[in-house]
Enzyme design. Sequence first.
Site, PDB file in Angstrom:
ATOM      1  N   LYS A   1       0.857  -1.196   0.000  1.00  0.00           N
ATOM      2  CA  LYS A   1       0.000   0.000   0.000  1.00  0.00           C
ATOM      3  C   LYS A   1       0.887   1.239   0.000  1.00  0.00           C
ATOM      4  CE  LYS A   1      -1.630   2.888   2.670  1.00  0.00           C
ATOM      5  NZ  LYS A   1      -1.567   4.045   1.757  1.00  0.00           N
TER       6      LYS A   1
ATOM      7  N   GLU B   1      10.369   1.511  10.174  1.00  0.00           N
ATOM      8  CA  GLU B   1      11.454   2.446   9.843  1.00  0.00           C
ATOM      9  C   GLU B   1      10.834   3.834   9.902  1.00  0.00           C
ATOM     10  OE1 GLU B   1      13.623   4.932   8.647  1.00  0.00           O
ATOM     11  OE2 GLU B   1      13.256   4.265   6.596  1.00  0.00           O
TER      12      GLU B   1
ATOM     13  N   CYS C   1      14.365  10.591   5.904  1.00  0.00           N
ATOM     14  CA  CYS C   1      14.401  10.381   7.353  1.00  0.00           C
ATOM     15  C   CYS C   1      15.831  10.340   7.883  1.00  0.00           C
ATOM     16  CB  CYS C   1      13.653   9.101   7.701  1.00  0.00           C
ATOM     17  SG  CYS C   1      14.169   7.710   6.706  1.00  0.00           S
TER      18      CYS C   1
ATOM     19  N   GLU D   1      11.225  16.127  13.993  1.00  0.00           N
ATOM     20  CA  GLU D   1      11.531  15.950  12.572  1.00  0.00           C
ATOM     21  C   GLU D   1      10.712  16.934  11.751  1.00  0.00           C
ATOM     22  OE1 GLU D   1      10.338  12.226  10.547  1.00  0.00           O
ATOM     23  OE2 GLU D   1      12.420  12.180   9.865  1.00  0.00           O
TER      24      GLU D   1
HETATM   25  P1  ADP Z   1       2.825  11.283   6.288  1.00  0.00           P
HETATM   26  O1  ADP Z   1       2.632  11.969   7.611  1.00  0.00           O
HETATM   27  O2  ADP Z   1       3.896  11.817   5.489  1.00  0.00           O
HETATM   28  O3  ADP Z   1       1.562  11.130   5.486  1.00  0.00           O
HETATM   29  P2  ADP Z   1       2.581   8.645   7.375  1.00  0.00           P
HETATM   30  O4  ADP Z   1       3.585   8.031   8.249  1.00  0.00           O
HETATM   31  O5  ADP Z   1       1.288   9.040   8.002  1.00  0.00           O
HETATM   32  O6  ADP Z   1       3.310   9.836   6.649  1.00  0.00           O
HETATM   33  O7  ADP Z   1       2.251   7.687   6.150  1.00  0.00           O
HETATM   34  C1  ADP Z   1       3.073   6.658   5.672  1.00  0.00           C
HETATM   35  C2  ADP Z   1       2.186   5.571   5.106  1.00  0.00           C
HETATM   36  O8  ADP Z   1       1.350   5.063   6.151  1.00  0.00           O
HETATM   37  C3  ADP Z   1       1.241   6.008   4.002  1.00  0.00           C
HETATM   38  O9  ADP Z   1       1.149   4.962   3.051  1.00  0.00           O
HETATM   39  C4  ADP Z   1      -0.084   6.206   4.740  1.00  0.00           C
HETATM   40  O10 ADP Z   1      -1.216   6.071   3.910  1.00  0.00           O
HETATM   41  C5  ADP Z   1      -0.011   5.073   5.738  1.00  0.00           C
HETATM   42  N1  ADP Z   1      -0.840   5.263   6.949  1.00  0.00           N
HETATM   43  C6  ADP Z   1      -1.294   6.414   7.499  1.00  0.00           C
HETATM   44  N2  ADP Z   1      -1.977   6.175   8.639  1.00  0.00           N
HETATM   45  C7  ADP Z   1      -1.948   4.831   8.834  1.00  0.00           C
HETATM   46  C8  ADP Z   1      -2.445   3.960   9.853  1.00  0.00           C
HETATM   47  N3  ADP Z   1      -3.114   4.412  10.910  1.00  0.00           N
HETATM   48  N4  ADP Z   1      -2.181   2.631   9.727  1.00  0.00           N
HETATM   49  C9  ADP Z   1      -1.491   2.151   8.688  1.00  0.00           C
HETATM   50  N5  ADP Z   1      -0.996   2.920   7.698  1.00  0.00           N
HETATM   51  C10 ADP Z   1      -1.227   4.244   7.755  1.00  0.00           C
END
Ligand code: ADP
Length: 497
Positions: free
Chosen positions: A192, A268, A302, A401
Amino acid sequence: MSSSVERATTHWPTSSSSRLLVDGELRAGGAGEFPTVNPATEEILGFAADADARDLDAAIGAARRAFDETGWARDPAFRARCLLQLRDALTRNVGWLRTITVAEAGAPSLLTRGPQLEGPIADLGFFADLAESYPWITDLGRAEPMGVPTRRWVHREPAGVVAAITPWNFPHQINFAKLGPALAAGNTVVLKPAPDTPWCAAAVGELIVRETDLPPGVVNIVTSSDDARGAQLVADPRVDLVSFTGSTATGRAVMASAAASLKKVFLELGGKSAYVVLDDADLRAACAMAAFAVCTHAGQGCAITTRLLVPRARYDEAAAATAAAMSGIRVGDPADPGTICGPLISARQRDRVEGYLRLALEEGGRFAYGGGRVPGMERGFFVQPTLVTGLGNESRVAREEIFGPVLVILPHDGDDDAVRIANDSPYGLSGAVHGTDLERARSVASRIRTGTLSVNGGVWYSADIPFGGYKQSGIGREMGVAGFEEYLETKVIAESA
Ligand code: ADP
């Protein structure tokens, strides 16, 4: 890679929509489509399939069947062949992929020659080799535990169905650093990708279907505008392992959700890495490299070093040298071969970075360079490289960050103090040490609690190098043999002898 071997393509983005890959088939999303935007121009590039909960359910089911009911998990030679096919397909289509990556991720074209595209494609070969060379079975020999003559073997086996959840900043590097080892190890995968970079992943799905023998269900790629699909993937009991790269806040939510079904998690996460200049270093050269590092891909990495630690007596000189180096780095069109500092990914990300720029002033800091948008660049999510002076390591700007081209410069009082400040962080991902006396520099590096460290400009990024963090930067390692082993279970067979 020379452009003569790059194959032109008539596929999207010239047509407008990408598709999901579910159970070996490319299909539309149940929730319709969502736009993908060029961050350098703010224009809609086109659309990606928007998966609904049923699409994801079908993808997980397909991955489960491919793992449980086919020979994939037990055929390392076939897996190696499929991974090499994928690598070669990606290589043949690298021109198309480069266009998408520059346009969608705002990745400087220069970086697509390395870690943004060509590096990770080549790295698939490392994992294909590992599938064939890895010692899957270790014979522990005979023993008589509790008086029973026994022969013992340790088997390493794939973990099962892997949920790979990825961010937008280095889409191919992170997607392939999960797909490569997970598939080589014999797992099946539901990938995903981030809502901001669906095409980078969907392109891989098209190539898998068109140009490889990867069986249906082994790789599923589910693009979605909705973070809820990530959460659904983590919660689903048919998933055995979650491999997540992203923010620390989301990583925490992933780990909490995975706890309900006690899934293995690889995380990560974020970083606030220190760039330590010792008092015997070539100050100007070290500061110039620190400025370059924080501007790379507009600081959206990161592991980028975002705290510059310099000897207190030379603080002003170091700030001036760093600011001068920043002034020589032109923020620009990522398609321009000379650009290293392109746009931020989105308006949301620019808001976040600008919030930290305001915070820097509120906390009592000053800008020795930058501090806002780029004059004359009205379109695109660009911000200036920025050097913040006058703050301590306890400030939020030095602890949190930011994910933009923002460097905070801090004074240190010698090697021990530099180590103390470097380690005084919730994160522990990476870092750098510069000094002329190599033994001293090595000693400082050995005392910093992070997953990777560069001494005097050494490069730690490579397929055979495990990457990951201490503390709130994550759990586990990606790439290298250690990264491959994250995707394995351990089984012992004890046979009466
Ligand atoms: P950003 O803040 O840059 O959007 P995230 O860490 O929230 O970064 O997102 C990284 C990935 O995790 C994306 O693919 C996002 O869709 C997914 N994501 C966001 N929230 C969740 C969640 N609660 N559980 C699993 N995956 C998530």
